[in-house]
Design a protein around this motif. Structure first.
Motif, short mmCIF file in Angstrom:
data_model
loop_
_atom_site.label_atom_id
_atom_site.label_comp_id
_atom_site.label_asym_id
_atom_site.label_seq_id
_atom_site.Cartn_x
_atom_site.Cartn_y
_atom_site.Cartn_z
N GLY A 1 13.25 -14.87 2.88
CA GLY A 1 14.01 -15.14 1.56
C GLY A 1 13.73 -14.62 0.37
O GLY A 1 14.60 -14.47 -0.48
N ILE A 2 12.46 -14.22 0.04
CA ILE A 2 12.08 -13.31 -1.08
C ILE A 2 13.00 -12.09 -1.02
O ILE A 2 13.71 -11.56 -1.85
CB ILE A 2 10.78 -12.97 -0.91
CG1 ILE A 2 9.92 -14.27 -1.15
CG2 ILE A 2 10.29 -12.17 -2.01
CD1 ILE A 2 8.33 -14.46 -0.73
N ALA B 1 16.07 -11.70 0.45
CA ALA B 1 17.19 -11.87 0.16
C ALA B 1 17.86 -11.95 -1.26
O ALA B 1 18.86 -11.25 -1.60
CB ALA B 1 17.71 -13.15 0.83
N SER B 2 16.74 -12.15 -2.19
CA SER B 2 17.20 -12.18 -3.60
C SER B 2 17.07 -10.61 -3.98
O SER B 2 17.57 -10.51 -5.31
CB SER B 2 16.24 -13.16 -4.46
OG SER B 2 16.68 -14.36 -4.35
N PHE C 1 3.62 -17.26 -1.21
CA PHE C 1 4.74 -17.26 -2.30
C PHE C 1 6.14 -17.78 -1.42
O PHE C 1 6.21 -17.66 -0.25
CB PHE C 1 5.27 -15.65 -2.68
CG PHE C 1 5.96 -15.84 -3.89
CD1 PHE C 1 4.90 -16.16 -5.14
CD2 PHE C 1 7.36 -15.62 -4.34
CE1 PHE C 1 5.61 -15.92 -6.44
CE2 PHE C 1 7.94 -15.67 -5.29
CZ PHE C 1 7.08 -15.64 -6.45
N THR C 2 6.72 -18.75 -2.03
CA THR C 2 7.94 -19.48 -1.44
C THR C 2 9.14 -19.04 -1.65
O THR C 2 9.54 -18.50 -2.59
CB THR C 2 7.73 -20.88 -1.69
OG1 THR C 2 8.04 -21.29 -3.07
CG2 THR C 2 6.39 -21.38 -1.26
N SER C 3 10.48 -19.32 -1.00
CA SER C 3 11.74 -18.83 -1.13
C SER C 3 12.53 -19.97 -0.37
O SER C 3 11.94 -20.90 0.41
CB SER C 3 11.95 -17.59 -0.60
OG SER C 3 11.83 -17.53 0.79
N SER C 4 13.88 -19.95 -0.51
CA SER C 4 14.46 -20.97 0.33
C SER C 4 14.55 -20.47 1.80
O SER C 4 14.55 -19.04 2.12
CB SER C 4 16.19 -20.83 -0.42
OG SER C 4 16.83 -21.39 0.75
N ARG D 1 16.68 -21.18 3.81
CA ARG D 1 18.33 -20.88 3.80
C ARG D 1 18.88 -19.84 3.16
O ARG D 1 20.02 -19.76 2.85
CB ARG D 1 19.12 -22.31 3.81
CG ARG D 1 18.84 -23.12 4.92
CD ARG D 1 19.61 -24.58 4.92
NE ARG D 1 21.20 -24.18 5.05
CZ ARG D 1 21.75 -24.09 5.87
NH1 ARG D 1 21.23 -24.04 7.14
NH2 ARG D 1 23.04 -24.00 5.50
N ALA D 2 17.92 -18.92 2.81
CA ALA D 2 18.33 -17.88 1.81
C ALA D 2 19.48 -16.82 2.36
O ALA D 2 20.22 -16.41 1.68
CB ALA D 2 17.24 -16.89 1.42
N THR E 1 12.34 -22.82 -5.64
CA THR E 1 11.45 -22.14 -5.01
C THR E 1 10.66 -21.37 -5.83
O THR E 1 11.27 -20.95 -7.21
CB THR E 1 11.68 -21.47 -3.80
OG1 THR E 1 12.51 -20.28 -4.19
CG2 THR E 1 12.70 -22.15 -3.16
N MET E 2 9.55 -20.62 -5.47
CA MET E 2 8.71 -19.67 -6.33
C MET E 2 9.94 -18.34 -6.44
O MET E 2 9.53 -17.70 -7.42
CB MET E 2 7.59 -19.26 -6.04
CG MET E 2 6.63 -20.36 -5.85
SD MET E 2 4.96 -19.74 -4.74
CE MET E 2 4.29 -21.29 -4.69
N THR E 3 10.85 -18.12 -5.62
CA THR E 3 11.58 -17.07 -5.86
C THR E 3 12.42 -17.07 -7.30
O THR E 3 12.71 -16.21 -7.59
CB THR E 3 12.24 -16.62 -4.55
OG1 THR E 3 11.26 -16.40 -3.57
CG2 THR E 3 13.05 -15.45 -4.68
#
Lengths: 456, 456
Positions: A194-195, A197-198, A234-237, A239-240, B209-211
Motif C-alpha cells: 500500500g505504501i 502503491a502511492s 506504518f499503515t496504508s490502505s 486495498r491500495a 491511513t498514515m500514508t
C-alpha cells in the motif's frame, strides 16, 4: 476475460493487495521449478553485469554526488564502485546504473525491466541484513512476480497513456521483495504494498534523459523504504492496488484483476524474462538483428543504396529519432541501430558511444535507412529489404530476434555479455569470480563473497 | 479558456516547464506585495505549529524508526523532536508530521496543502546550507506558486480521478523551492522540475491511513533530492510538465496551460492559502462551524432529536464515514465533526482523540446527524437544521466557514492555534520564542535561532 476498459469505477474489485501480500509472505522457499530457479540466477547475473558496466557513467556520478550531500552511512555496496552508501541510496544508484545502458532484462509481455527495481532493492537490503543467497533468490522471484503481474493487469493502456511501466510497477515489486527479505507477515506486506502503491515513478517523456534510468532506481529505493516503514508499523490502505482510487484504477483505464490471481504460485512471470543482446530498447532488436544478418550474408555498408524496414508501430513511436546527436539519443534511433548492425555486426554499449553515433560513415548509412509502419508486423519481427547500388536486392525476415523467448541468449551468451560490460570496470579475473558467485547464489550463506568482488 | 478535457494528446503545449523554471530562478527576492510577504509568514508559522503538534504521533515514530535503519547523518532538525537526521529524511518526517493532524494550510482553489511538501523541504535544506530567512521566504512563495499553479492547471479532473493533489503537485513545489534555495539557474531548475515530474506521490485511497500524511512528506523528500540531482548535473526532459507523455497529460485529462502562465510573477497563489480552525479535512469545516454556532445559540446535545445537513457532494464523498472507530477515522466523518462542534464548540486535535470519537454521548449525538447532498450548496457553505425534542427547530446557514478567505483566521487566531498544538510538546515559553522567530523570519540571517527552539 474480465477486462475493464471503462472509466467507471469498479467498486467490487477482488482483494488483490491482500492476495499478493499473502503469496509473498507465505509462498514456500524455492517453491517453483528448476527452470524458474535457473531463470532467477540468469536475471540476477544479467542485472549485475549491466549495473557494473555503467558504474562510471555520468548519470551514476551525478546521482552519487547528490546522495553524498546526505553524508550517507556506508551500509551497502555499489556495483563497480568503491564508495559505500546507505542501503536506500544503494538501491537507488544500483537501480540507475543497471538501466543506464538500456541493456537490462525485459519481461516481454509488458516491456517491464523488472530486475532494476527489484534486484537493486534486494541486494542493498540483503547486504545490510546478512541475508542468505536462498533468501535473495526467493525475494527476487516473488518481487518480480508482483511487479510483472501488476504490469500484465494494466498493460497496454497504462503504458500507452505515458507511464514508464518499469518504474510504476517497480515500486510494488521492490516492496514485495523487501517485505519477503525482512520476513514481514501478510498484514505487514499488505501495508508495504500500500505504501508503495502511492509512489508510482516514471513518465515516458523522460526517455532519452538520465531520468529514464532514475525510474527503476527511484522505484527500488521507494519499495525498500515502503517495506521498512511497514515493518515499523506504518499503515496504508489494504486495498491500495484495487480500490476505485487505488493504483490500478487511477493509473489505467484497463485492469484485468485475474492477472494478479490466475495460477498464482504456479506460473512465475520471471519465466517470461528475456535478456538483451543489444544495448538499447527491445523494439529495435529485430531490426538490428536483421542488419547484422545482412552483414553476415556479405552485404557491405558502402554497397548499400537504401535499406527499407517494415516494422511494428512501436518501433517508430519509441525509437524514431532520425538524427541522433549522441549515444543516448542513438538508443532511440532505429536508423542508428540498423547502421550499427550492418557496419559492426553488433550493437553493444560501444556501438552507442557518442563518437560512433556521430561518425561520418555511420551517419551516412543511417540516412539510407527508411522505416514504414506495418500493423501486421509483430513486435518481435521485422522485414528488411536492402537495395544495393548494383541493383541487387537482399531480403531478411526476422521472425524472433535474438534474445527473445524463442531464441534466448544462452548462459554462455550471458557470460560473454557480462564480460564485455564488467571487464573494463573490474578486470577479467574478478569478473570470473563474480560470475561464479552469481551462478552459486542460491546456495550462498550470504552475499559477502559476491559483494567483496564488486569494487574495482 | 483553453481547457483541454479530451484524451487526445496536445503536442503543442507551451513550454511551461521552462517558463516556471525561469520564473523560479530569476524572480526578484521579495518581488511581491507586503500582503503576500505576510501571508508567507502566516503559512510558515501554521505549518510549523502543525509539525510540532504531531511530533509524538505514532506515524512520526514509525517513519523515524524506518529512517533510522539508514543510520542517517545528523544534518537537520525535526520539529518537536530531539533526534536529528539527514536533510532528505528531515524533509520526509516534517512533511509527515505537518499533515498528520489534517490541520495544515489549504489552497482553497485546489484543496492542496502546499506548505507540507514545500516548507518541509525548505527548512531541511536551509538548515544544512545556512540559508537566510529571506531566502527561505522567497523559496516558500515561489515553490508554493509552482505547486498551486500546476494544481490549478489540472484541477478538478486530476483530483477526481484519485490523485491526492497535495503530493502529486508537492514534488514540483518542493523541487522549485529547493532549486531557488540552492541558487540553481533556469536550466538546472528546469531539470529539477523534470526529475520531480516523474515522481507524483499520492492516491486518495490512502485517506484515513498514515500514508495520507506520507504524501506531503514523500513529496518534500523527492523534491529536495530532485534539486540536488539537478545541481549535480542529472538530466530530465525540459518538457516534462507539458509534453504528451509528461506530468499534466499523463495525470489528468484536463489541463489549462494558462494557469501556469497568467499573471506569473504578479498574482501569487499563496494569497489564496487558508488555515484550518479544525483538525480535519476542510470540506467539513462549514458543518462543524454551523454546529458550534448552534451551541453558541444555546442548543444542547441532550435536547437534540436530529440534525439535518445539506452539503456539497464532496462532503460525503470525502468524509462520509458513519461509524468512525478511532480518531483518524473521525477526521473522515462529518457526523463526528458535527457532534464535536455541538458538544465542545471546537474540533481541535483533542476532539479527534480516540477516546472522544468512541465516547458514548459523542457516538449517540453523531448518530442523530443526517446529511444529504445538494449540488446547489457550495463547498464553503452548509445549511443545518437542528430539530429539538421539544419540537423547536433551529436553522444555521454558514456561507463561509471560519478559516475561509472571506472569514480568515487572524494572526492572533493562528498564534492561539500554534499554542494549542505546540505547548504540550515544547512548553509555553519556548513556543513564544518560536512564534517570535516565525514572524521575524524574513529578517533572520539564518534559521539557527528558530531551529534551536524546536527540540523539546
Amino acid at each position: 476475460m474480465t477486462v475493464n476498459t471503462s472509466v467507471t469505477a469498479d467498486h467490487n474489485a477482488p482483494a488483490i493487495t491482500r492476495q499478493l501480500a499473502e503469496f509473498v509472505a507465505n509462498h514456500p522457499s524455492k517453491g517453483w521449478s528448476d527452470a524458474v530457479e535457473h531463470e532467477a540466477h540468469r536475471t540476477f547475473l544479467n542485472w549485475l553485469g549491466c549495473a557494473i558496466g555503467a558504474a562510471r557513467h555520468e548519470a551514476v556520478d551525478a546521482a552519487l554526488a547528490a546522495t553524498q550531500m546526505l553524508q550517507p552511512a556506508p551500509q551497502a555496496t555499489l556495483a563497480g564502485r568503491s564508495e559505500r552508501v546507505d542501503m536506500a541510496s544503494a538501491a537507488l544508484i544500483n537501480g540507475i546504473s543497471s538501466h543506464t545502458f538500456d541493456f537490462d532484462d525485459t519481461h516481454l509481455k509488458t516491456i517491464i525491466h523488472p530486475a532494476g527495481p527489484v534486484a537493486s532493492a534486494i541486494m542493498a537490503l540483503a547486504e545490510h541484513q546478512g541475508s542468505s543467497g536462498r533468501q535473495v533468490i526467493d525475494a527476487l522471484v516473488l518481487g518480480i512476480d508482483v511487479a510483472c503481474r501488476m504490469g500484465n493487469l494494466v498493460y497496454p493502456e497504462h503504458y500507452d497513456r505515458g507511464w514508464h511501466i518499469t518504474g510504476s510497477t517497480g515500486t510494488l515489486g521492490a516492496a514485495a521483495a523487501c517485505s519477503r527479505l525482512l520476513g514481514l507477515n501478510a498484514e505487514q506486506t499488505t501495508m508495504a504494498l500500500g505504501i508503495a502503491a502511492s509512489q508510482p515513478i516514471g513518465l515516458r517523456e523522460q526517455f532519452g534523459t538520465m531520468t529514464k534510468p532514475f525510474h527503476p532506481g527511484g522505484a527500488a529505493r521507494a519499495g525498500l523504504m515502503a517495506a521498512l516503514l511497514a515493518q515499523k508499523g506504518f499503515t496504508s490502505s489494504a486495498r491500495a492496488l484495487e480500490a476505485p482510487r487505488g493504483w490500478a484504477q487511477v493509473l489505467s483505464t484497463k485492469y484485468d484483476w485475474r492477472e494478479a490471481q490466475d495460477e498464482l504460485g504456479q506460473r512465475f512471470e520471471i519465466s517470461f524474462n528475456a535478456y538483451k543482446p543489444f544495448a538499447c530498447g527491445i523494439v529495435i532488436h529485430p531490426s538490428i538483428d536483421a542488419c547484422a544478418q545482412l552483414r553476415a550474408q556479405g552485404v557491405k555498408a558502402e554497397e548499400v543504396e537504401k535499406i527499407e524496414l517494415r516494422v511494428h508501430p512501436l518501433v517508430l513511436e519509441l525509437t524514431g529519432k532520425k538524427e541522433p546527436q549522441d549515444g543516448l539519443q542513438g538508443k532511440f534511433s532505429v536508423y542508428h541501430g540498423c547502421a550499427a548492425g550492418l557496419i559492426f555486426g553488433r550493437a553493444g554499449e560501444e556501438e552507442f558511444a557518442d563518437h560512433i553515433v556521430t561518425r561520418e560513415d555511420v551517419v551516412a548509412l543511417r540516412r539510407k535507412v527508411q522505416a514504414v509502419v506495418d500493423t501486421s508486423v509483430r513486435e518481435e519481427s521485422v522485414y528488411v529489404t536492402a537495395t544495393l547500388k548494383d541493383g541487387r536486392s537482399v531480403q531478411v525476415h526476422v521472425e524472433h530476434a535474438i534474445g527473445s523467448l524463442q531464441r534466448p541468449m544462452t548462459d554462455a551468451d550471458l557470460e560473454a555479455k557480462f564480460h564485455n560490460l564488467a571487464d573494463p570496470i573490474l578486470g577479467e579475473s574478478k569478473v570470473e569470480s563474480v560470475l561464479d558467485a552469481c551462478w552459486g547464489l542460491g546456495q550462498a550463506s550470504n552475499l559477502q563473497v559476491l559483494l567483496k568482488q564488486l569494487a574495482p
